[in-house]
Write a protein that holds these residues in place. Structure first.
Motif, mmCIF file in Angstrom:
data_model
loop_
_atom_site.group_PDB
_atom_site.id
_atom_site.type_symbol
_atom_site.label_atom_id
_atom_site.label_comp_id
_atom_site.label_asym_id
_atom_site.label_seq_id
_atom_site.Cartn_x
_atom_site.Cartn_y
_atom_site.Cartn_z
ATOM 1 N N PRO A 37 52.835 6.647 83.425
ATOM 2 C CA PRO A 37 53.407 7.187 82.180
ATOM 3 C C PRO A 37 53.158 8.676 82.034
ATOM 4 O O PRO A 37 52.044 9.165 82.228
ATOM 5 N N GLY A 38 54.227 9.413 81.720
ATOM 6 C CA GLY A 38 54.087 10.823 81.370
ATOM 7 C C GLY A 38 54.222 11.809 82.503
ATOM 8 O O GLY A 38 54.334 13.002 82.250
ATOM 9 N N VAL A 86 56.014 1.839 77.814
ATOM 10 C CA VAL A 86 55.684 3.263 77.911
ATOM 11 C C VAL A 86 56.611 3.893 78.938
ATOM 12 O O VAL A 86 56.452 3.688 80.143
ATOM 13 N N ILE A 213 54.035 10.161 75.154
ATOM 14 C CA ILE A 213 52.853 9.336 75.381
ATOM 15 C C ILE A 213 52.202 8.949 74.052
ATOM 16 O O ILE A 213 51.767 7.808 73.867
ATOM 17 N N ALA A 217 52.690 5.121 74.018
ATOM 18 C CA ALA A 217 51.470 4.514 74.552
ATOM 19 C C ALA A 217 50.427 4.272 73.463
ATOM 20 O O ALA A 217 49.867 3.173 73.352
ATOM 21 N N THR A 402 46.353 7.506 79.580
ATOM 22 C CA THR A 402 47.076 8.425 78.698
ATOM 23 C C THR A 402 46.254 9.683 78.428
ATOM 24 O O THR A 402 46.783 10.801 78.472
#
Length: 496
Positions: A37-38, A86, A213, A217, A402
């Motif tokens: 994620p991200g 996410v 995020i 998330a 995260t």
């Protein structure tokens, strides 16, 4: 026939042992990067660019490696979107709307398999269109100016209004929240600070990754913690990890339409997969109205549409970079920089003077997409096992990933505090029945809309008539109007 000859030359380059190995490495690394994620494809390509240059690869080999990371990350972005809600990057936001509900129903394996096939079909369809229509589409892209982009963004926002079914008002409010976030920072036209509250971290605007995020998330972590306090934490059933023929037949026209939509939007400079997936999702939502419409609740059509579109957009965005020297997305802007690093000037003559580079890249994308499908389908069972992890263990892992991911961007603890604030805000929105996807897309598309509106009005000296100055703008304006009034008319006709 000449085109087929050039393509054959491209395959001779792409299937050379070293280039074939680089395609496979790029696809595998890209899938891993996209699943985190991200990070997203733009960061993955940016990280590997200095390495590709330092290794002394020939230009075509370096470009093949970086492109493999690009579309591999587009594939990988679906993993965290479907399993954890996410999105890996902006292009995967729409995948969460129906992918995550499918995973919650115990159909995570089915969702991953279907998204892999839809992604493959979208990419291969777009690459076929590149081979067939490269000169024609490069001419079309040249005709898109600021006015045309204003209407394209407006049309995308109009499509968003039907994205959450019976809650268009909440969707519109979500878009407005995203637009407000997009206005934070220095006004590019006047140099005046807007809505920064005198906080230096906001002078450059709100960081997209921090917003994504934080809102997805962190809010998901809060939902999981709420379930834990209620003693309602349970294992999500894994389900089957393959896609059936009935699923493929059910989405075949969805994938075809979304591939066309995603490719055309990807060809337009400065748009990218996020816009392509949003427009494709909204389009399919309209096609499905009154036909067992379960969009937002785990409809396979709502999963296949954005997956086919964002991969078609990723492939299509290569075309303006190669034929015009204009990046079609943020990631292709980095690829353009890679070409310039190797003293290669992209443009119409690139296909004739250096076909091994242009056609070698296109051929490698055919090879890479086949490799991604073969590579990803057997791994679906492993990916979906993430759902069998106890949520009491999964929550700390998500939080750790995260916080590490966001802190690594700028090394500033302010981003961590702001991420948590956004997460709490997003949690409240979710409890009130809002969807988060319109907020993020409002942030992404709002900046593009503002920039192009400023350019259009600057060109015309403030005359708004420039927004209706050609057949493309008028066509997009009519499409936007039909998108607004169409559902109202259809409902009235159904009642009658």
């Amino acid at each position: 026939m000449e085109t087929l000859g050039f393509l054959a030359t491209g395959f001779s380059v792409a299937l050379a042992p070293m280039n074939l190995a680089l395609v496979l490495i790029g696809c595998f690394v890209g899938t891993l990067i996209g699943s985190l994620p991200g990070i997203g494809p733009i960061n993955g390509v940016a990280i590997l660019l200095p390495l590709a240059y330092a290794m002394g690869f020939p230009p075509e080999s370096a470009l093949i490696l970086l492109a493999g990371v690009y579309y591999g990350a587009e594939y990988g972005g679906r993993i965290s979107s479907i399993l954890l809600n996410v999105p890996g990057d902006a292009g995967a936001i729409m995948t969460t709307l129906d992918g995550y509900p499918l995973a919650q129903k115990g159909e995570g394996g089915r969702a991953l398999a279907l998204s892999a096939v839809a992604s493959f079909a979208g990419s291969m369809g777009a690459l076929t269109l590149i081979v067939l229509f490269a000169p024609l589409l490069s001419d079309l892209a040249l005709k898109f100016g600021p006015s045309e982009f204003v209407w394209l963004m407006t049309f995308a926002f109009t499509c968003l209004a039907t994205m959450v079914g019976s809650r268009p008002l909440k969707t519109t409010i979500g878009v407005v929240i995203g637009l407000l976030l997009a206005t934070v920072g220095v006004d590019s036209g006047t140099g005046i600070l807007r809505y920064t509250m005198d906080i230096p971290n906001f002078f450059d605007g709100v960081d997209f990754l921090v917003v994504v995020i934080g809102m997805f998330a962190i809010s998901e972590v809060l939902v999981l913690l709420e379930n834990w306090l209620r003693n309602d934490m349970k294992l999500t059933p894994v389900g089957r990890s393959f896609v059936s023929m009935s699923d493929l037949l059910a989405v075949k026209w969805v994938v075809l339409r979304s591939t066309l939509v995603g490719f055309v939007i990807g060809v337009l400079p400065g748009t990218g997969a996020s816009i392509g997936s949003a427009v494709a999702y909204g389009t399919e939502k309209r096609f499905a109205e009154g036909n067992d419409d379960q969009f937002g609740k785990g409809d396979i059509r709502g999963l296949a549409a954005p997956e086919a579109a964002n991969n078609a957009s990723a492939a299509g965005s290569m075309l303006p970079m190669l034929t015009l020297g204009i990046p079609g997305s943020g990631t292709t802007a980095i690829l353009l920089g890679a070409l310039l690093m190797f003293n290669i000037t992209p443009g119409p003559l690139l296909f004739e003077q250096q076909p091994e580079i242009a056609w070698g890249l296109i051929a490698s994308m055919f090879v890479g997409n086949i490799a991604l499908l073969v590579m990803n389908l057997p791994l679906i069972g492993m990916f979906v096992r993430l759902l069998s992890i106890k949520q009491s263990y999964l929550v700390p892992v998500i939080v750790m990933l995260t916080f590490i991911g966001i802190y690594s961007i700028h090394g500033d603890s302010f981003d961590l505090y702001f991420m948590v604030v956004l997460g709490v805000f997003a949690f409240i929105l979710r409890k009130l029945g809002f969807s988060l996807a319109p907020v993020i897309l409002g942030l992404v598309l709002g900046a593009v809309l503002e920039q192009n509106l400023r350019r259009a009005l600057s060109i015309s000296g403030g005359d708004w008539g420039i927004l209706f100055n050609g057949p493309i703008t008028i066509t997009l304006a009519i499409a936007t109007l039909l998108a607004m009034v169409g559902p109202v008319i259809m409902k009235a006709l159904k009642k009658r």
